[in-house]
Design a protein around this motif. Sequence first.
Motif, short mmCIF file in Angstrom:
data_model
loop_
_atom_site.label_atom_id
_atom_site.label_comp_id
_atom_site.label_asym_id
_atom_site.label_seq_id
_atom_site.Cartn_x
_atom_site.Cartn_y
_atom_site.Cartn_z
N MET A 289 0.83 -1.21 0.00
CA MET A 289 0.00 0.00 0.00
C MET A 289 0.86 1.26 0.00
O MET A 289 0.60 2.21 -0.74
N PHE A 290 1.93 1.24 0.82
CA PHE A 290 2.84 2.38 0.84
C PHE A 290 3.52 2.55 -0.52
O PHE A 290 3.78 3.66 -0.98
N GLY A 291 3.82 1.38 -1.17
CA GLY A 291 4.45 1.45 -2.49
C GLY A 291 3.54 2.14 -3.50
O GLY A 291 4.00 2.96 -4.30
N VAL A 292 2.26 1.81 -3.47
CA VAL A 292 1.28 2.44 -4.38
C VAL A 292 1.21 3.93 -4.10
O VAL A 292 1.19 4.76 -5.04
N MET A 293 1.17 4.31 -2.83
CA MET A 293 1.06 5.72 -2.46
C MET A 293 2.31 6.49 -2.90
O MET A 293 2.21 7.63 -3.38
N LYS A 294 3.49 5.87 -2.76
CA LYS A 294 4.72 6.54 -3.21
C LYS A 294 4.75 6.65 -4.72
O LYS A 294 5.25 7.64 -5.28
N ALA A 295 4.22 5.63 -5.40
CA ALA A 295 4.15 5.68 -6.87
C ALA A 295 3.22 6.79 -7.34
O ALA A 295 3.41 7.34 -8.44
N ASP B 152 10.82 0.59 -2.17
CA ASP B 152 10.93 0.87 -3.61
C ASP B 152 9.53 0.67 -4.19
O ASP B 152 9.00 -0.46 -4.17
N PRO B 153 8.89 1.73 -4.71
CA PRO B 153 7.51 1.61 -5.21
C PRO B 153 7.33 0.49 -6.23
O PRO B 153 6.34 -0.23 -6.17
N LEU B 154 8.28 0.34 -7.17
CA LEU B 154 8.13 -0.68 -8.21
C LEU B 154 8.15 -2.08 -7.62
O LEU B 154 7.34 -2.93 -7.97
N LYS B 155 9.10 -2.33 -6.70
CA LYS B 155 9.18 -3.64 -6.08
C LYS B 155 7.96 -3.92 -5.21
O LYS B 155 7.44 -5.04 -5.16
#
Length: 355
Positions: A265-271, A348-351
Amino acid sequence: MFLAWQEIKKNKLRFTLIAGILMLVSYLVFFLSGLATGLANLNREAVDKWEASAIILTEESDKSLYQSFMSSEQLKDIKANETAVIGQLSAIASNGDNKQNISLFGINKDEFLVPNVIEGRTFEKANEVIASDSLKEDGFDLGDRLSLSSSDQQLTIVGFTDKARFNAAPVLYTSLETFQQVKFGEAADQKKDQINGIVVQDDTISNLTQNDELDTIEIESFIQSLPGYTEQKLTLNFMIYFLFAISSIIVAIFLYVLTVQKISMFGVMKAQGISSTYLSWSVVAQTFILAFIGTAIGLALTLISGAFLPAAVPVSFDLALMIFYGFILMVVAIAGAVFSVLTIVRIDPLKAIGE
């Protein structure tokens, strides 16, 4: 703050558990601080009542009032604004039905050590005493005749005073003449000048006496040297400090687990362009809210519990100290959130999206 509060509302049970743990830790910290203050007061109440700056004992006494022996004639060697002689002994007092360890103070009626009387009157005749009001809880009343384990003399309670315990024992105040009769019996006439110490009220305590046999002790230092006082205080304080560390570790573990569960979820938000700083501050704000709620409830429960505790429990709550401890608890809880913040920064958003 908005994101933090919205997540708390959405996952009430999860965050209630964290706040509950913090509440229990803070409750224990506050209660231990009250116990530490109460036990300290049991030892020092009577000394605080003197409102003195120093006490003069013999050099060989090792700061012990009981082990100090001097003559009242040595009072002339003391240069101070106000002085008062004191004799002290420990004994077991009995009124026939009840027994209690007591500390007997022999004082002069015209000096500042005479305590305030909240019930009855001050001592006027031989063998009359003013007693600590804590003895009333043990079945002692005005007019009781007391037998002492160390003497054939009988003492009569003619008054009560408040906050008068020394080394955890209730204090009986009497005249110096009565004290010497109790302590020395038939030899009292030969030892009528013997006392244990000289209490001083003065703005400065340096150069009070030039007598090498006497030792001037600052009153707080005298209290610290009372048997068991420092050891007892350090033990309880170390327990409180360990609880601070434990609360920090508990919060760190809980928040780290929650953060790991939300990595995607944090990755999606950073993306989407939300910065790591914003997300980190959200975790810190979330921790602050939980710590504040848990600490506030813990403080309230402690004060409520204190109102229902029996008088025999030596607990005394210092509100200013408890608020300070509450602030420390919130600080260490926020410090525990650092591991979660570091995890968020490293995402890392992509990972994260790929997972």
